[in-house]
Design an enzyme around this catalytic site. Structure first.
Site, mmCIF file in Angstrom:
data_model
loop_
_atom_site.group_PDB
_atom_site.id
_atom_site.type_symbol
_atom_site.label_atom_id
_atom_site.label_comp_id
_atom_site.label_asym_id
_atom_site.label_seq_id
_atom_site.Cartn_x
_atom_site.Cartn_y
_atom_site.Cartn_z
ATOM 1 N N GLU A 1 25.786 -58.978 32.533
ATOM 2 C CA GLU A 1 26.848 -59.581 31.410
ATOM 3 C C GLU A 1 28.070 -59.290 32.266
ATOM 4 O OE1 GLU A 1 26.388 -57.437 27.845
ATOM 5 O OE2 GLU A 1 26.823 -55.304 28.852
ATOM 6 N N ASP B 1 35.747 -53.672 26.937
ATOM 7 C CA ASP B 1 35.797 -54.865 27.429
ATOM 8 C C ASP B 1 37.296 -55.407 27.970
ATOM 9 O OD1 ASP B 1 33.084 -54.530 26.680
ATOM 10 O OD2 ASP B 1 33.492 -55.534 24.935
#
Length: 344
Positions: A244, A31
């Site tokens: 997301e 991420d």
């Protein structure tokens, strides 16, 4: 590459075909939120640790308890790990699951934004502050008022305004906030409260930040992502709809909102004229990687644009042990982004 195909992958061959290699290999990172601060690249990833739990769609197998900051002198240099910048035990309001973070810089201060599950099991977003881009970061005693769900990304506009984008489905709990309040029914089901396929998809959230960067300056609102006809993308359009991993960057005067489609494993984007949107779907930036998740950032470094992303090739397909990578992206003359294949 969806998880079901992992058993058939030759990882030695995949390593040869990969367009980039992990930036660090001594820990697992995912991420990545990348920024170019003061002539140097700083990457704010999550830190993957095996929880020893079976894989589930609530993310229970992700034992993510701290953040490390990586830096690079230039895009070709080795990445340096600056160690633990923030640990969950130092955040009074947080219990566990320090998922994808981001960072921002203003007036000599650096701000680390992060989601975590509070002691009531609800994801909130916190902020921690440092005098240096690598920390250590000192957390605020409470989560940001009005924050919820996951994946904060903070964009600095040219007028000095800052905006936070956030939201994530399934384990990220966005679907539980459809009424404006947290819906705790069916806690064992990550897909409970998801819209029907023919209904508009759930949307990411945006809020302008206060001058001190510690709170929202306004009520968070939805970010519209539209199809080519100006209609909201539908929940069943799962190769294009938001899941997301919000990110915003600006290129040639246009705002590019990019995100992950989650269960279909694409990184997609839309283009708009305002940081609030709406954004018209523009295409795919990255095709599926090995491992279930896909999460990214886009950063300009010395006139070139780079996609920071992750895959699970180093851990040979273990979905919750991922590694950060980087690859250059290119734009066509019309401003569209050329899709990257992570493996040639």
């Amino acid at each position: 590459m969806p998880e079901e195909s992992i058993d058939h992958i030759d990882f030695d061959e995949l390593k040869k075909r990969a367009i980039s290699k992990p930036l660090v290999e001594h820990i697992y990172t995912a991420d990545p939120s990348a920024h170019y601060f003061n002539g140097k690249i700083y990457i704010y990833p999550s830190h993957d640790i095996d929880a020893g739990e079976a894989f589930d769609d609530l993310g229970s197998h992700f034992a993510m308890e701290d953040y490390h900051v990586l830096s690079m002198d230039n895009i070709e240099s080795e990445a340096v790990d600056h160690g633990v910048a923030l640990h969950v035990k130092d955040v009074p309001w947080a219990e566990k699951q320090m998922w994808a973070p981001d960072a921002a810089h203003k007036n000599g201060k650096y701000y680390l934004y992060f989601p975590a599950k509070a002691h009531d099991g609800i994801f909130r977003i916190g902020v921690a502050v440092s005098n240096t881009p690598v920390g250590p970061f000192i957390p605020q005693p409470e989560a940001i008022k009005g924050s919820f769900t996951i994946d904060p990304a903070v964009f600095e506009d040219e007028d000095g305004s800052y905006y936070m984008y956030f939201g994530g489905l399934w384990g990220g709990q966005l679907q539980r906030w459809r009424t404006g309040k947290f819906n705790a029914e069916h806690p064992e089901s990550p897909t409970a409260h998801i819209p029907e396929d023919n209904e508009p998809a759930l949307l990411p959230i945006v809020a302008k930040m206060t001058d001190d960067m510690l709170e929202f300056a306004e009520e968070p609102k939805e970010v519209q992502i539209l199809d080519e006809n100006g209609n909201l993308l539908l929940a069943g359009d799962n190769e294009r709809r938001f899941f997301e991993a919000s990110w915003l960057h600006k290129y040639n005067g246009k705002y590019y909102f990019s995100y992950s489609t989650g269960d279909t494993h694409f990184i997609c984007y839309g283009v708009g004229d305002s940081p609030y949107g709406p954004f018209t779907y523009g295409g795919k930036i990255l095709n599926p990687v090995v491992g279930w998740t896909s999460h990214h950032s886009i950063c300009e470094v010395e006139g070139k644009w780079y996609l920071f992303y992750h895959d699970s090739s180093l851990s040979k397909g273990v979905t919750h042990l991922r590694s950060v990578k980087v690859a250059e992206i290119s734009y066509r003359e019309d401003g569209s982004i050329i899709t990257l294949n992570p493996y040639n």
